[in-house]
Design an enzyme around this catalytic site. Structure first.
Site, PDB file in Angstrom:
ATOM      1  CG  PHE A 219      -1.934   1.099   0.979  1.00  0.00           C
ATOM      2  CD1 PHE A 219      -3.188   0.944   0.822  1.00  0.00           C
ATOM      3  CD2 PHE A 219      -1.413   2.424   1.597  1.00  0.00           C
ATOM      4  CE1 PHE A 219      -4.010   2.035   0.635  1.00  0.00           C
ATOM      5  CE2 PHE A 219      -2.429   3.645   1.603  1.00  0.00           C
ATOM      6  CZ  PHE A 219      -3.519   3.329   1.149  1.00  0.00           C
ATOM      7  CG  ASP A 328       5.654   4.221   1.682  1.00  0.00           C
ATOM      8  OD1 ASP A 328       5.736   4.887   2.707  1.00  0.00           O
ATOM      9  OD2 ASP A 328       4.696   3.894   0.893  1.00  0.00           O
ATOM     10  CE  LYS A 359      -0.391   6.078   7.664  1.00  0.00           C
ATOM     11  NZ  LYS A 359      -1.939   6.094   7.555  1.00  0.00           N
ATOM     12  CB  THR A 383      -0.183  25.227  -4.051  1.00  0.00           C
ATOM     13  OG1 THR A 383      -0.683  25.261  -5.376  1.00  0.00           O
ATOM     14  CG2 THR A 383      -0.472  26.594  -3.337  1.00  0.00           C
TER      15      THR A 383
HETATM   16  C1  LIG Z   1       2.808   2.796   3.615  1.00  0.00           C
HETATM   17  C2  LIG Z   1       1.905   3.695   3.386  1.00  0.00           C
HETATM   18  N1  LIG Z   1       2.319   4.391   2.297  1.00  0.00           N
HETATM   19  C3  LIG Z   1       1.510   5.547   1.907  1.00  0.00           C
HETATM   20  C4  LIG Z   1       0.279   5.748   2.501  1.00  0.00           C
HETATM   21  C5  LIG Z   1      -0.635   6.826   1.969  1.00  0.00           C
HETATM   22  O1  LIG Z   1      -0.654   8.121   3.126  1.00  0.00           O
HETATM   23  P1  LIG Z   1      -1.857   8.958   2.842  1.00  0.00           P
HETATM   24  O2  LIG Z   1      -3.016   8.463   3.481  1.00  0.00           O
HETATM   25  O3  LIG Z   1      -1.281   9.944   3.912  1.00  0.00           O
HETATM   26  O4  LIG Z   1      -1.973   9.470   1.600  1.00  0.00           O
HETATM   27  C6  LIG Z   1      -0.012   5.115   3.705  1.00  0.00           C
HETATM   28  C7  LIG Z   1      -1.252   5.048   4.351  1.00  0.00           C
HETATM   29  O5  LIG Z   1      -1.809   4.674   5.081  1.00  0.00           O
HETATM   30  C8  LIG Z   1       0.789   4.091   3.919  1.00  0.00           C
HETATM   31  O6  LIG Z   1       0.433   3.259   5.058  1.00  0.00           O
END
Ligand SMILES: Cc1ncc(COP(=O)(O)O)c(C=O)c1O
Length: 502
Positions: A219, A328, A359, A383
């Site tokens: 994800f 990530d 987060k 922006t």
């Molecule tokens: C590993 C990871 N990457 C990206 C995201 C996307 O973040 P956002 O919901 O702030 O767009 C999440 C969201 O849960 C995540 O767990």
């Protein structure tokens, strides 16, 4: 000095209400307290609540009414309940019906040091900070005078090894989206040997193709680029077209990891081999892989772990084929695994080319290597590019983490949590399995999705907020101030629910 156990006298209405609070002692369950902490002392007693307090089922009547009203304005189908953030504090989230719940999910893992932390309220009430909260600049073109200092004192103090530069962004998805662009630009510049595009580049760029390799179950967000690398649940992708980018298998390991070393190593070797094959295949297809993106622990996809050796080998494969390696850490970053970055557990000399975050860091963004810098304006741009007020709060969060030694605390609390989960899965083998975790970033599987979902709702009605992930897992994502006595509070509620389960 800030931190728990030190009372702050700040003349802010909401803060004085918070500090003057004395919680009523009302046990939510007539629990037999099988989990009692001798070592853990409640050092947050002067501002955290001491236990859940339930008045209604959740959602209660006020939440239901507001959810109905919301439905007349926008889609309300994901709303769990409405919150009273003024009354929430520490590890406890209060809802609009006056229910106070131990929060082990913390707004999808995004609250670093609990609700209404005194140190953060102090930042907000400092007149010197007012301008940062009132004036939201277009940071990419008109940053405030203090911004370089704020980045240096804040984000750059937690820069991952080898990554000297940081780009702030607003959320997790836009951090990843722009990190992907940075990898594409870097890849093409490397290919052409210069950042100056040829006429052919300019005429072909409307159709030219590169790809990002991601993993099954990953994800990385919900914007179109991120979504092409997200494979956790069909609902995220339903009806939305996507790129033809390679998807490698993420290892499906057996837990506990230290009891299945050989089988897990074989599974990881299989995944690495397929990954390398895919990189080669996509190059032959004319869509070379510019970057490989991976979570150190797949979170939304079901808390899937892999070994340090797997990540280090993967990083080597990426380098061998000229692909950037993007870790990530949107969900894993910020301390929940017991290290500030989960990838630190790998012990790698050169762990990544890009590390994205959001987060618990309150601001989004990504760290990157010097050579991944773009040399033209507006290529990595939007922006707001973040929000200076969030950088102020982040700097204070980092102070609290250091002063309170919260990473060591997380490690200690995490051991109690995982230990409790092991005990419960041994006691209820038909219900629970695959307890796993690093720090407090833990999860356990439930025999069926319907049972998992029911347990989460029942826990909530009994004062504990949990989250699901993957098909069968419950994930634990408490704030960094979650202590052993909070673990025991959760375990008591959860074990009573399991005992009552038919
Ligand atoms: C590993 C990871 N990457 C990206 C995201 C996307 O973040 P956002 O919901 O702030 O767009 C999440 C969201 O849960 C995540 O767990």
């Amino acid at each position: 000095m800030t931190g728990f156990g030190k009372k702050l006298s700040i003349n802010v209405t909401c803060l004085s209400r918070l500090v003057s609070f004395l919680p009523p002692v009302t046990p939510v369950l007539n629990s037999r307290c099988r989990y009692v902490s001798k070592a853990a002392v409640n050092t947050q007693a002067d501002y955290d609540y001491d236990r859940p307090l339930m008045k209604t089922q959740v959602p209660g009547p006020r939440s239901k009414e507001l959810t109905k009203q919301m439905g007349q304005i926008q889609n309300n189908t994901a709303i769990n309940f409405f919150c009273n953030y003024e009354e929430s504090r520490g590890n406890f989230l209060v809802d609009v019906d006056g229910n106070r719940m131990l929060d082990v999910y913390t707004q999808i893992a995004s609250i670093p040091i609990g609700y209404n932390h005194p140190a953060l309220l102090k930042v907000v009430s400092d007149p010197n900070n007012a301008s940062a909260f009132v004036n939201r600049p277009a940071l990419g073109i008109l940053p405030p005078e203090s911004f370089v200092d704020k980045l240096t004192e804040g984000l750059l103090t937690v820069a991952p090894k080898g990554l000297n530069r940081v780009q702030n962004m607003a959320c997790g998805s836009c951090s990843n989206e722009n990190a992907y662009k940075a990898m594409f630009i870097w890849y093409r510049n490397k290919e052409r040997g210069t950042s100056i595009p040829s006429d052919a580049d300019l005429s072909s760029c409307m159709i030219n193709q590169l790809s990002i390799l991601s993993f099954s179950g990953a994800f990385h967000g919900r914007t179109m680029g991120c979504l092409a690398t997200t494979h956790s649940k069909p609902i995220h992708k339903l009806d939305v077209p996507s790129f033809d980018w390679p998807i490698a298998p993420f290892p499906r390991l057996q837990y506990p990891l230290d009891e299945h070393v050989r089988e897990n190593a074989q599974e990881e070797a299989r995944c690495l081999e397929e990954t390398e094959d895919l990189i080669v295949k996509w190059r032959h297809k004319g869509m070379p892989v510019a970057g490989v993106v991976i979570e150190p622990i797949q979170a939304e996809g079901g808390d899937n772990h892999a070994s340090a050796a797997f990540f280090i080998s993967l990083r080597k494969i990426a380098s061998k084929h000229g692909c950037a390696f993007h870790v990530d850490e949107v969900q894993t970053g910020g301390g929940a695994t017991g290290r500030f970055w989960a990838h630190e557990h790998w012990g790698a000399e050169d762990p990544a080319d890009i590390v994205s975050f959001s987060k618990k860091l309150l601001t989004g963004g990504f760290f990157y290597r010097d050579e991944m810098e773009t040399d033209k304006p507006y290529r990595i741009f939007n922006t707001w590019m973040g929000d200076p007020s969030k950088n102020l709060l982040l700097a204070e969060v980092l102070n609290v983490i250091r002063q309170e030694n919260l990473l060591a605390e997380v490690t200690r609390t995490g051991k109690a949590l995982l230990g409790g989960l092991y005990e419960l899965q041994a006691k209820y083998p038909n219900l629970l399995s695959r307890a796993r975790g690093q720090g407090t970033f833990c999860a356990i599987d439930v025999c069926k999705a319907s049972v998992r979902d029911k347990l989460i709702l029942q826990a909530r009605d009994n004062g504990v907020i949990l989250g699901g992930c993957g098909d069968l897992s419950i994930r634990f994502r408490p704030a960094l101030i979650f202590k052993e006595h909070h673990v025991h509070m959760f375990l008591n509620v959860f074990s009573d629910l399991l005992a009552a389960h038919k």
